[in-house]
Design a protein around this motif. Sequence first.
Motif, PDB file in Angstrom:
ATOM      1  N   VAL A  31     -12.985  -0.258  -2.110  1.00  0.00           N
ATOM      2  CA  VAL A  31     -12.280  -1.522  -2.291  1.00  0.00           C
ATOM      3  C   VAL A  31     -13.308  -2.578  -2.684  1.00  0.00           C
ATOM      4  O   VAL A  31     -14.308  -2.759  -1.977  1.00  0.00           O
ATOM      5  CB  VAL A  31     -11.535  -1.961  -1.011  1.00  0.00           C
ATOM      6  CG1 VAL A  31     -10.817  -3.287  -1.243  1.00  0.00           C
ATOM      7  CG2 VAL A  31     -10.566  -0.890  -0.553  1.00  0.00           C
ATOM      8  N   ALA A  77      -8.179   4.016   0.328  1.00  0.00           N
ATOM      9  CA  ALA A  77      -8.729   4.114  -1.023  1.00  0.00           C
ATOM     10  C   ALA A  77     -10.168   4.637  -0.997  1.00  0.00           C
ATOM     11  O   ALA A  77     -10.847   4.577   0.032  1.00  0.00           O
ATOM     12  CB  ALA A  77      -8.685   2.745  -1.703  1.00  0.00           C
ATOM     13  N   VAL A 125       0.835  -1.208   0.000  1.00  0.00           N
ATOM     14  CA  VAL A 125       0.000   0.000   0.000  1.00  0.00           C
ATOM     15  C   VAL A 125       0.866   1.254   0.000  1.00  0.00           C
ATOM     16  O   VAL A 125       0.567   2.215  -0.717  1.00  0.00           O
ATOM     17  CB  VAL A 125      -0.987  -0.011   1.189  1.00  0.00           C
ATOM     18  CG1 VAL A 125      -1.700   1.330   1.308  1.00  0.00           C
ATOM     19  CG2 VAL A 125      -1.997  -1.134   1.024  1.00  0.00           C
ATOM     20  N   LEU A 153      -4.631   7.154  -3.958  1.00  0.00           N
ATOM     21  CA  LEU A 153      -5.577   6.132  -3.504  1.00  0.00           C
ATOM     22  C   LEU A 153      -6.897   6.720  -3.024  1.00  0.00           C
ATOM     23  O   LEU A 153      -7.934   6.073  -3.146  1.00  0.00           O
ATOM     24  CB  LEU A 153      -4.948   5.276  -2.400  1.00  0.00           C
ATOM     25  CG  LEU A 153      -3.812   4.356  -2.845  1.00  0.00           C
ATOM     26  CD1 LEU A 153      -3.304   3.535  -1.664  1.00  0.00           C
ATOM     27  CD2 LEU A 153      -4.252   3.439  -3.967  1.00  0.00           C
ATOM     28  N   LEU A 160      -6.420  -0.880   2.751  1.00  0.00           N
ATOM     29  CA  LEU A 160      -6.948  -0.124   1.620  1.00  0.00           C
ATOM     30  C   LEU A 160      -8.284   0.534   1.940  1.00  0.00           C
ATOM     31  O   LEU A 160      -8.581   1.623   1.435  1.00  0.00           O
ATOM     32  CB  LEU A 160      -7.079  -1.022   0.389  1.00  0.00           C
ATOM     33  CG  LEU A 160      -5.772  -1.352  -0.318  1.00  0.00           C
ATOM     34  CD1 LEU A 160      -5.988  -2.424  -1.378  1.00  0.00           C
ATOM     35  CD2 LEU A 160      -5.148  -0.096  -0.926  1.00  0.00           C
TER      36      LEU A 160
END
Length: 146
Positions: free
Chosen positions: A90, A87, A43, A52, A83
């Motif tokens: 996901v 992000a 990551v 992200l 994540l």
Amino acid sequence: MPGFAAGPCLLKDTMQLAAFNRNNFVLGHAAMLINEGLPLYLVNRLESRFDLSETTVGILGMAFKAGSDDPRESLAYKLRKILMLKARAVLCTDPYVPDERFVPLEKVLAEADLLVVAAPHREYADLTTDRPIIDIWGVTSTGVLV
């Protein structure tokens, strides 16, 4: 092979070998730390190449090894958790592991901006996509982008 190699035996075997040597098994403990750190390392590398916070990441394969429906100790779940904090979204898929949170591969390929092969299932060998693929296993033969 390289990749998210985990599973129930890594911890169990390392602890047993350490116990037989008065808990002095530095090599085994170091291997566990490196292995468990792989999702965070990945990551961090992704963050250096992609924004992200604006990226939907698709994780392909949640089992701990290819062709398996066994998710025990799979590092893909650790990757997912990290994540989910970083992000935009996901999406996870796996042809073998049943989980109501997973979506079909077609949906991941259509909606993800970035793909990570977390389990080298044979179903991912011939992916057709224009999305960047992070494939530390080498199952797609497209190399690694991080």
